[in-house]
Structures are given as structure tokens and as C-alpha cells.
Write a protein that holds these residues in place. Structure first.
Motif, PDB file in Angstrom:
ATOM      1  N   LEU A   1       2.139  10.087 -19.062  1.00 50.82           N
ATOM      2  CA  LEU A   1       3.376  10.660 -18.541  1.00 50.82           C
ATOM      3  C   LEU A   1       4.250   9.546 -17.992  1.00 50.82           C
ATOM      4  CD1 LEU A   1       4.278  13.565 -17.902  1.00 50.82           C
ATOM      5  CD2 LEU A   1       3.295  13.280 -15.644  1.00 50.82           C
ATOM      6  N   LEU A   2       5.521   9.509 -18.364  1.00 55.45           N
ATOM      7  CA  LEU A   2       6.443   8.573 -17.701  1.00 55.45           C
ATOM      8  C   LEU A   2       6.768   9.151 -16.331  1.00 55.45           C
ATOM      9  CD1 LEU A   2       8.357   6.078 -17.863  1.00 55.45           C
ATOM     10  CD2 LEU A   2      10.126   7.669 -18.641  1.00 55.45           C
ATOM     11  N   THR A   3       6.590   8.365 -15.280  1.00 60.26           N
ATOM     12  CA  THR A   3       6.848   8.913 -13.943  1.00 60.26           C
ATOM     13  C   THR A   3       8.141   8.379 -13.331  1.00 60.26           C
ATOM     14  OG1 THR A   3       5.450   7.203 -12.965  1.00 60.26           O
ATOM     15  CG2 THR A   3       4.421   9.350 -13.402  1.00 60.26           C
TER      16      THR A   3
ATOM     17  N   ASN B   1      20.112   7.557 -28.932  1.00 64.01           N
ATOM     18  CA  ASN B   1      20.264   7.935 -27.528  1.00 64.01           C
ATOM     19  C   ASN B   1      20.903   6.809 -26.711  1.00 64.01           C
ATOM     20  OD1 ASN B   1      19.374  10.530 -27.773  1.00 64.01           O
ATOM     21  ND2 ASN B   1      17.483  10.266 -26.622  1.00 64.01           N
ATOM     22  N   HIS B   2      21.552   7.203 -25.612  1.00 64.51           N
ATOM     23  CA  HIS B   2      22.308   6.238 -24.803  1.00 64.51           C
ATOM     24  C   HIS B   2      21.426   5.343 -23.930  1.00 64.51           C
ATOM     25  CE1 HIS B   2      25.632   8.739 -26.009  1.00 64.51           C
ATOM     26  NE2 HIS B   2      26.488   8.206 -25.158  1.00 64.51           N
ATOM     27  N   PHE B   3      20.362   5.917 -23.343  1.00 64.34           N
ATOM     28  CA  PHE B   3      19.644   5.141 -22.315  1.00 64.34           C
ATOM     29  C   PHE B   3      18.762   4.007 -22.846  1.00 64.34           C
ATOM     30  CE2 PHE B   3      21.000   8.358 -19.236  1.00 64.34           C
ATOM     31  CZ  PHE B   3      21.334   7.526 -18.183  1.00 64.34           C
TER      32      PHE B   3
ATOM     33  N   SER C   1      15.833  18.111 -26.364  1.00 59.18           N
ATOM     34  CA  SER C   1      15.380  17.645 -27.676  1.00 59.18           C
ATOM     35  C   SER C   1      14.139  18.426 -28.104  1.00 59.18           C
ATOM     36  CB  SER C   1      15.029  16.142 -27.634  1.00 59.18           C
ATOM     37  OG  SER C   1      16.187  15.387 -27.431  1.00 59.18           O
ATOM     38  N   LEU C   2      13.170  18.564 -27.180  1.00 63.21           N
ATOM     39  CA  LEU C   2      11.881  19.152 -27.556  1.00 63.21           C
ATOM     40  C   LEU C   2      12.023  20.585 -28.068  1.00 63.21           C
ATOM     41  CD1 LEU C   2       8.837  18.870 -27.796  1.00 63.21           C
ATOM     42  CD2 LEU C   2       8.622  19.650 -25.438  1.00 63.21           C
ATOM     43  N   VAL C   3      12.789  21.408 -27.364  1.00 59.34           N
ATOM     44  CA  VAL C   3      12.876  22.815 -27.784  1.00 59.34           C
ATOM     45  C   VAL C   3      13.539  22.909 -29.160  1.00 59.34           C
ATOM     46  CG1 VAL C   3      13.856  25.073 -27.214  1.00 59.34           C
ATOM     47  CG2 VAL C   3      12.783  23.695 -25.416  1.00 59.34           C
TER      48      VAL C   3
ATOM     49  N   GLY D   1      13.309   8.834 -10.595  1.00 62.70           N
ATOM     50  CA  GLY D   1      12.222   9.682 -11.099  1.00 62.70           C
ATOM     51  C   GLY D   1      12.521  10.107 -12.527  1.00 62.70           C
ATOM     52  N   ALA D   2      11.454  10.214 -13.330  1.00 57.18           N
ATOM     53  CA  ALA D   2      11.641  10.520 -14.754  1.00 57.18           C
ATOM     54  C   ALA D   2      12.367  11.845 -14.967  1.00 57.18           C
ATOM     55  CB  ALA D   2      10.278  10.552 -15.448  1.00 57.18           C
ATOM     56  N   MET D   3      12.203  12.797 -14.033  1.00 57.36           N
ATOM     57  CA  MET D   3      12.810  14.123 -14.216  1.00 57.36           C
ATOM     58  C   MET D   3      14.222  14.216 -13.614  1.00 57.36           C
ATOM     59  SD  MET D   3      11.068  16.151 -16.026  1.00 57.36           S
ATOM     60  CE  MET D   3      11.640  17.774 -15.564  1.00 57.36           C
TER      61      MET D   3
ATOM     62  N   GLN E   1      26.026  21.249 -20.455  1.00 54.02           N
ATOM     63  CA  GLN E   1      24.685  21.848 -20.493  1.00 54.02           C
ATOM     64  C   GLN E   1      23.619  20.765 -20.674  1.00 54.02           C
ATOM     65  OE1 GLN E   1      23.870  25.044 -23.354  1.00 54.02           O
ATOM     66  NE2 GLN E   1      21.871  24.094 -23.689  1.00 54.02           N
ATOM     67  N   VAL E   2      23.859  19.861 -21.618  1.00 58.87           N
ATOM     68  CA  VAL E   2      22.884  18.788 -21.851  1.00 58.87           C
ATOM     69  C   VAL E   2      22.776  17.908 -20.610  1.00 58.87           C
ATOM     70  CG1 VAL E   2      22.384  16.742 -23.251  1.00 58.87           C
ATOM     71  CG2 VAL E   2      23.201  18.820 -24.363  1.00 58.87           C
ATOM     72  N   ARG E   3      23.906  17.642 -19.946  1.00 58.50           N
ATOM     73  CA  ARG E   3      23.858  16.766 -18.749  1.00 58.50           C
ATOM     74  C   ARG E   3      23.178  17.469 -17.567  1.00 58.50           C
ATOM     75  NH1 ARG E   3      29.062  15.230 -20.817  1.00 58.50           N
ATOM     76  NH2 ARG E   3      30.220  16.492 -19.325  1.00 58.50           N
TER      77      ARG E   3
END
Ligand SMILES: Cc1cc2nc3c(=O)[nH]c(=O)nc-3n(C[C@H](O)[C@H](O)[C@H](O)COP(=O)(O)OP(=O)(O)OC[C@H]3O[C@@H](n4cnc5c(N)ncnc54)[C@H](O)[C@@H]3O)c2cc1C
Length: 266
Positions: A165-167, A122-124, A35-37, A72-74, A104-106
């Protein structure tokens, strides 16, 4: 379009990331960039500093703690789809992640980026609201944990404030609950028009509806179709009208999909 010139940092710890994010007024965390880019390319967002979280190993992974999951957030959607811990404890997370966009997104998109975007389509957001997730936010000198009610503040706005930061995201143990999902999308893996997640425990259903308001709308009802439809109607939803669906049609879908999500859970 080319990106505007931007500084880039790749910290290796949460503390360092928080220090970088809080040290500059216009700094943004970079997760999967899906999303950010895109918003940077269109210049809707023009951060001066991008803090890439991909070097922080502690933000990645899924831990099962007696049936409760700490994610984890990442952690990417792909990792959630492939996770044996998710399959054992809360398979709905993988079932929903599997339907997001394309490979690619997944592969790049993360659960943390998904909720921090707070995009109503968004889904989540509705899924985590139905599952009563708790979200941990890293701050200068500490952390705090909030519920989904507190986390989602509006369109593109969350309880993760500048410099934070969401961790991690904690999903409570399922117990006797069963989870369901139903959505109407643009195409098979497309953007949601209305998305509904439901958790049924005994004869009670907790239902979270996405795409009908800035943040997920949560209703509770007896887990039978008439009670669910009545509960959604009493929520007096005021969804947007757009090129994909009128407000009336979204209201209608919300009741139909809520019943379907509860049936899916059962
Ligand atoms: C073609 C396409 C179709 C899509 N379709 C869907 C869809 O149907 N359903 C869906 O749910 N999503 C969809 N998405 C969005 C996708 O899921 C993104 O991955 C998600 O919105 C953002 O996750 P990310 O990891 O890429 O985050 P990024 O794009 O890197 O970041 C998004 C935002 O969150 C912030 N952020 C990220 N991580 C953190 C963190 N840990 N702490 C604080 N802030 C953070 C960033 O600063 C940024 O503001 C689609 C994307 C594309 C490109």
C-alpha cells in the motif's frame, strides 16, 4: 456495464488494509475510484476483493515539516488545491492539481491513486519526479521508502507490489528552488499529450517529461533555453504515436514545453 460481483472491505488502519491486501491473490486497493471503477466496469480489471482505503484517516492530510511536505496517499486533488501548507511550501502541486479533469475527479481522485495508476498521461508522475519526491510503501510488518526513479516501473506498474500500500508522499523543502509546469492537453483540462515539470535551483534545471515513455523521463541541464532544448534532444525520446499526436510531434512538444516549464519556474 454492471460491475462483476466483488467482495468489499473497509479497514480502519494501514495494518488491517495490508493484511487484507496480502491475504488474497486478486485484491485491489480502492482510493478515489476514478480509474479503478472505470476499468472494473469494462472488465479490464476484475478483482475478487476491493479494499476501500477511505476509512483510514491516517492516510489523509498534508503536514508541513519545516518546508518539507508529507502528503497522505488518500489526499484528494481538491484538498491539495485548498491547502495553505501547499500554497506556502510548494504551490506548483496545487497549480497542477487544479488542472486535472473536472470537479468530480478533483473531489474524489487522490494523489496516491494518481501515481499508483502509473498512467503515463497522468499529471503527478512527472511532477513528483521533478520535485524528487519520496514515496513510502506499507508492507506486511513494516514499510520502505523509495525515490520516484524506483517507484515508477512501467505503464500501470509501480514499486507498490501486490499486498502492499502506498501510504505517504514526501516532497522535500524547496530551499532556493523554483518550480514550473507546461503541458499540451486535449482541451483545457484534458488528458496530456506531453506534460513537463521543471525545478530550477540556481542555474540548474531538473526536468521531468510525461507522456513520452512508460515512466517519466528526467533530464538535467543548465537553466537556459538552448541548453534545455539540447538536453531534451540528447535524451533520444522514443514516444508513442497515436490518434492525438505522432511520435515526431511529441518529441517536438517535449523540447518546446521543457523550455516553457523552465521559463515558468524562473
Ligand atoms: C474523466 C476523467 C479524466 C481524467 N483525466 C485525468 C488527467 O487529465 N490527468 C490525471 O492525472 N488524471 C486524470 N484522470 C485520472 C484521475 O486522476 C484518477 O483519480 C487517478 O488516476 C486515480 O486516482 P484515484 O484516487 O481515483 O484511484 P483509484 O481509481 O481508486 O485507484 C487507481 C489504482 O491505484 C491503486 N491504488 C490507489 N491508491 C492506492 C494506494 N494508496 N496504495 C496502493 N494502490 C493504490 C488502485 O488499486 C488502482 O489500481 C481522469 C479520470 C477521469 C475519470
Amino acid at each position: 456495464m454492471l460491475l462483476r460481483e466483488v467482495e468489499y472491505a473497509r479497514p480502519e488502519s494501514v495494518d488491517e488494509a495490508v493484511r487484507l491486501l496480502s491475504g488474497r491473490e486478486n485484491a485491489r486497493a480502492l482510493a478515489g475510484g476514478q480509474s479503478l471503477v472505470n476499468v472494473m466496469k469494462t472488465r479490464v480489471a476484475s478483482p475478487e476483493l476491493v479494499v476501500d482505503l477511505n476509512g483510514i484517516d491516517s492516510l489523509r492530510g498534508i503536514r508541513d515539516d519545516g518546508g518539507a511536505l508529507t502528503i497522505g496517499a488518500m489526499t484528494t486533488y481538491g484538498a491539495i488545491v485548498d491547502s495553505p501548507e501547499v500554497a506556502a511550501a510548494r504551490p506548483i502541486l496545487a497549480e497542477v492539481a487544479r488542472t486535472i479533469a473536472d470537479v468530480q475527479v478533483r473531489n474524489r481522485g487522490t494523489i496516491g491513486g494518481n501515481v499508483c495508476s502509473s498512467d503515463p498521461t497522468n499529471h503527478f508522475p512527472p511532477l513528483l519526479a521533478a520535485l524528487q519526491a519520496e514515496l513510502t510503501i506499507g508492507t506486511v510488518g513494516g514499510e520502505r521508502t523509495v525515490s520516484t526513479d524506483e517507484f515508477f516501473e512501467g505503464v500501470f506498474a509501480t514499486a507498490v507490489h501486490p499486498g502492499e500500500l502506498l501510504t505517504a508522499i514526501r516532497i522535500p523543502a524547496k530551499g532556493d528552488a523554483r518550480d514550473g509546469w507546461a503541458s499540451a492537453t486535449l482541451g483545457r483540462e484534458g488528458t496530456g499529450i506531453v506534460s513537463v515539470a521543471a525545478t530550477v535551483s540556481g542555474s540548474n534545471a531538473r526536468i521531468a517529461i510525461g507522456c513520452v515513455a512508460a515512466t517519466p523521463v528526467v533530464v538535467t541541464a543548465s537553466a537556459d533555453e538552448t541548453a534545455v532544448a539540447d538536453a531534451v534532444k540528447s535524451a533520444e525520446l522514443d514516444p508513442p504515436s497515436d490518434v492525438h499526436a505522432s511520435a515526431d510531434y511529441r518529441r517536438h512538444l517535449a523540447a518546446v514545453l521543457a523550455a516553457r516549464a523552465v521559463r515558468d519556474a524562473q
